[in-house]
Enzyme design. Structure first.
Site, PDB file in Angstrom:
ATOM      1  N   ARG A 109       0.881  -1.178   0.000  1.00 55.69           N
ATOM      2  CA  ARG A 109       0.000   0.000   0.000  1.00 55.69           C
ATOM      3  C   ARG A 109       0.910   1.216   0.000  1.00 55.69           C
ATOM      4  O   ARG A 109       1.706   1.407   0.920  1.00 55.69           O
ATOM      5  CB  ARG A 109      -0.907  -0.001   1.240  1.00 55.69           C
ATOM      6  CG  ARG A 109      -1.620   1.330   1.444  1.00 55.69           C
ATOM      7  CD  ARG A 109      -2.719   1.265   2.469  1.00 55.69           C
ATOM      8  NE  ARG A 109      -3.868   0.548   1.937  1.00 55.69           N
ATOM      9  CZ  ARG A 109      -5.087   0.595   2.480  1.00 55.69           C
ATOM     10  NH1 ARG A 109      -5.304   1.324   3.566  1.00 55.69           N
ATOM     11  NH2 ARG A 109      -6.085  -0.072   1.938  1.00 55.69           N
ATOM     12  N   HIS A 136      -7.361   0.776  -6.414  1.00 54.02           N
ATOM     13  CA  HIS A 136      -7.566  -0.088  -5.238  1.00 54.02           C
ATOM     14  C   HIS A 136      -8.237  -1.393  -5.719  1.00 54.02           C
ATOM     15  O   HIS A 136      -9.395  -1.668  -5.431  1.00 54.02           O
ATOM     16  CB  HIS A 136      -8.446   0.647  -4.217  1.00 54.02           C
ATOM     17  CG  HIS A 136      -8.421   0.059  -2.846  1.00 54.02           C
ATOM     18  ND1 HIS A 136      -7.638  -1.015  -2.496  1.00 54.02           N
ATOM     19  CD2 HIS A 136      -9.103   0.404  -1.704  1.00 54.02           C
ATOM     20  CE1 HIS A 136      -7.829  -1.304  -1.214  1.00 54.02           C
ATOM     21  NE2 HIS A 136      -8.713  -0.462  -0.717  1.00 54.02           N
ATOM     22  N   GLN A 139     -10.113  -4.032  -3.409  1.00 54.57           N
ATOM     23  CA  GLN A 139     -11.410  -3.580  -2.907  1.00 54.57           C
ATOM     24  C   GLN A 139     -12.498  -3.816  -3.955  1.00 54.57           C
ATOM     25  O   GLN A 139     -13.603  -4.257  -3.632  1.00 54.57           O
ATOM     26  CB  GLN A 139     -11.342  -2.095  -2.539  1.00 54.57           C
ATOM     27  CG  GLN A 139     -12.633  -1.578  -1.940  1.00 54.57           C
ATOM     28  CD  GLN A 139     -12.933  -2.178  -0.576  1.00 54.57           C
ATOM     29  OE1 GLN A 139     -12.102  -2.131   0.312  1.00 54.57           O
ATOM     30  NE2 GLN A 139     -14.113  -2.741  -0.408  1.00 54.57           N
ATOM     31  N   ASP A 223     -17.186   7.168  -1.493  1.00 50.90           N
ATOM     32  CA  ASP A 223     -15.954   6.989  -0.706  1.00 50.90           C
ATOM     33  C   ASP A 223     -15.680   8.320  -0.013  1.00 50.90           C
ATOM     34  O   ASP A 223     -16.343   9.335  -0.298  1.00 50.90           O
ATOM     35  CB  ASP A 223     -14.817   6.595  -1.671  1.00 50.90           C
ATOM     36  CG  ASP A 223     -13.524   6.204  -0.968  1.00 50.90           C
ATOM     37  OD1 ASP A 223     -13.530   6.040   0.274  1.00 50.90           O
ATOM     38  OD2 ASP A 223     -12.491   6.070  -1.663  1.00 50.90           O
ATOM     39  N   CYS A 263     -16.250   1.441   0.591  1.00 47.60           N
ATOM     40  CA  CYS A 263     -15.082   0.611   0.907  1.00 47.60           C
ATOM     41  C   CYS A 263     -14.690   0.709   2.375  1.00 47.60           C
ATOM     42  O   CYS A 263     -14.017  -0.178   2.890  1.00 47.60           O
ATOM     43  CB  CYS A 263     -13.914   0.972  -0.002  1.00 47.60           C
ATOM     44  SG  CYS A 263     -13.292   2.653   0.218  1.00 47.60           S
ATOM     45  N   ARG A 291     -13.364  -8.885   1.576  1.00 52.11           N
ATOM     46  CA  ARG A 291     -11.936  -8.645   1.323  1.00 52.11           C
ATOM     47  C   ARG A 291     -11.144  -9.903   1.664  1.00 52.11           C
ATOM     48  O   ARG A 291     -10.226 -10.294   0.949  1.00 52.11           O
ATOM     49  CB  ARG A 291     -11.422  -7.456   2.167  1.00 52.11           C
ATOM     50  CG  ARG A 291     -11.976  -6.095   1.774  1.00 52.11           C
ATOM     51  CD  ARG A 291     -11.427  -5.613   0.438  1.00 52.11           C
ATOM     52  NE  ARG A 291      -9.977  -5.532   0.407  1.00 52.11           N
ATOM     53  CZ  ARG A 291      -9.257  -4.499   0.890  1.00 52.11           C
ATOM     54  NH1 ARG A 291      -9.869  -3.450   1.409  1.00 52.11           N
ATOM     55  NH2 ARG A 291      -7.937  -4.499   0.805  1.00 52.11           N
TER      56      ARG A 291
HETATM   57  N1  NVA Z   1      -9.964   6.506  -1.363  1.00 51.86           N
HETATM   58  C1  NVA Z   1      -9.581   6.125  -0.015  1.00 51.86           C
HETATM   59  C2  NVA Z   1      -9.794   4.659   0.185  1.00 51.86           C
HETATM   60  C3  NVA Z   1      -9.463   4.165   1.555  1.00 51.86           C
HETATM   61  C4  NVA Z   1      -9.611   2.676   1.693  1.00 51.86           C
HETATM   62  C5  NVA Z   1      -8.125   6.504   0.214  1.00 51.86           C
HETATM   63  O1  NVA Z   1      -7.324   6.326  -0.694  1.00 51.86           O
HETATM   64  O2  NVA Z   1      -7.817   6.988   1.296  1.00 51.86           O
HETATM   65  N1   CP Z   2     -11.172  -0.321   2.449  1.00 53.99           N
HETATM   66  C1   CP Z   2      -9.912  -0.387   2.885  1.00 53.99           C
HETATM   67  O1   CP Z   2      -8.969  -0.628   2.140  1.00 53.99           O
HETATM   68  O2   CP Z   2      -9.768  -0.205   4.228  1.00 53.99           O
HETATM   69  P1   CP Z   2      -8.421   0.016   5.031  1.00 53.99           P
HETATM   70  O3   CP Z   2      -7.889   1.367   4.660  1.00 53.99           O
HETATM   71  O4   CP Z   2      -8.847  -0.056   6.478  1.00 53.99           O
HETATM   72  O5   CP Z   2      -7.453  -1.074   4.683  1.00 53.99           O
END
Ligand code: NVA
Ligand code: CP
Length: 309
Positions: A109, A136, A139, A223, A263, A291
């Protein structure tokens, strides 16, 4: 029994897989979930190790990958920027060369998609995108699998994306192109889709009005207004996005049996009203749980290929 190794593949964005591969992962997720629910051990990844690299925070991604790998008989190493040499500017290419000599699969990540691509180019083992600024894909695997469980195949259906043009939105668009469904996108002025990331075509329709975007949708989703890494824009975004909240009016425009997804983490009263996320159309808890199941199927596919039972 000797273990076979399938050709090296990565899952860095949804479009890295063919439609057949995505459908294989869904079918295996169904089998793996069913066994899990019956407390039937399934441990095809004994002696395999997953390294997880987090440069951003996580709850679901960490727990689902970590629990999933242990459940399949393997083990996990958890690294963050702060507790590894990544935070002290070791080149990503060198990190990839080293980690991939010691483990069997890597989940990352991070920020820019180019960073995970550079890692993958220098990795001897499969690399999975656990979220970048641009995509992502894990997800969206979980989201579409959840739709499949609740409503059947997503092909030919309509998804309404209300809110930010972010990593989730771009991944929905890739999935729509691959699996044959339509995404109605509505973002505030100044926050339009980046044409360089959104595959052009009939699967994407853009609407100024979020209620119009939801009209006829089978799935409504949103989101956070501010994704990780963009916190400095928080206040400006809060004002610009206020009319893009998914509330009862938006859900009423969608098909009566439309499901709501997010998500997570969610901010009730910002991008989604409590009455929607906690209401009868919401499937967010199934979505979060899935997930675990889709990522177990994904790791199984990347490490063992399709010759599994
Ligand atoms: N769009 C959000 C998703 C978090 C799971 C982010 O990137 O922070
Ligand atoms: N939806 C998702 O990826 O959650 P986290 O940021 O908690 O991993």
């Amino acid at each position: 029994m000797p273990k076979t190794t399938p050709p090296l593949r990565h899952f860095l964005q949804f479009a890295d897989f063919s439609r057949d591969e995505i459908e294989h992962v869904f079918e295996r997720a169904r089998v793996i979930k069913d066994r899990f629910k019956r407390y039937e051990p399934y441990q095809p990844l004994t002696d395999r190790t997953l390294a997880m690299v987090f440069e951003k925070a996580s709850t679901r991604t960490r727990v689902s990958f970590e629990a999933g790998m242990y459940q399949m008989g393997g083990s996990v190493i958890h690294l963050t920027t702060g507790d590894s040499q990544l935070g002290r500017a070791e080149p990503i290419e060198d990190t990839a060369r080293v980690i991939s000599r010691m483990v069997d699969i890597v989940m990352i990540r991070t920020y820019e998609q180019t960073k995970i691509e550079r890692f993958a180019q220098h990795s001897r083992v499969p690399v999975i995108n656990g979220l970048t600024n641009e995509f992502h894909p894990c997800q969206i695997l979980a989201d579409i699998f959840t739709f499949l469980e609740h409503r059947g195949s997503i092909s030919g259906h309509t998804v309404a994306w209300i809110g930010d043009a972010n990593n989730m939105a771009y991944t929905w668009l890739q999935a729509a192109q691959l699996l044959g469904f339509t995404v109605h996108v509505s973002t505030p002025p100044g926050y339009a889709l980046d044409a360089g990331l959104a595959p052009a075509g009939a699967h994407c329709k853009v609407f100024d009005d979020p209620v119009e975007a939801a009209r006829g949708a089978d799935l409504v989703t949103t989101d956070v207004w501010t994704s990780m890494g963009f916190e400095a824009e928080n206040e400006t975004r809060r004002q610009a996005f206020a009319p893009w909240r998914v509330d009862a009016a938006v859900m009423t425009a969608a098909n009566p049996d439309a499901v709501f997804m997010h998500c997570l983490p969610a901010h009730r009263g910002e991008e989604v009203a409590a009455e929607v996320i906690d209401g009868p159309q919401s499937v967010v808890w199934d979505e979060a749980e899935n997930r675990l199941h889709v990522q177990k199927a994904l790791m199984e596919y990347l490490l063992l290929g399709t010759s599994v039972q």
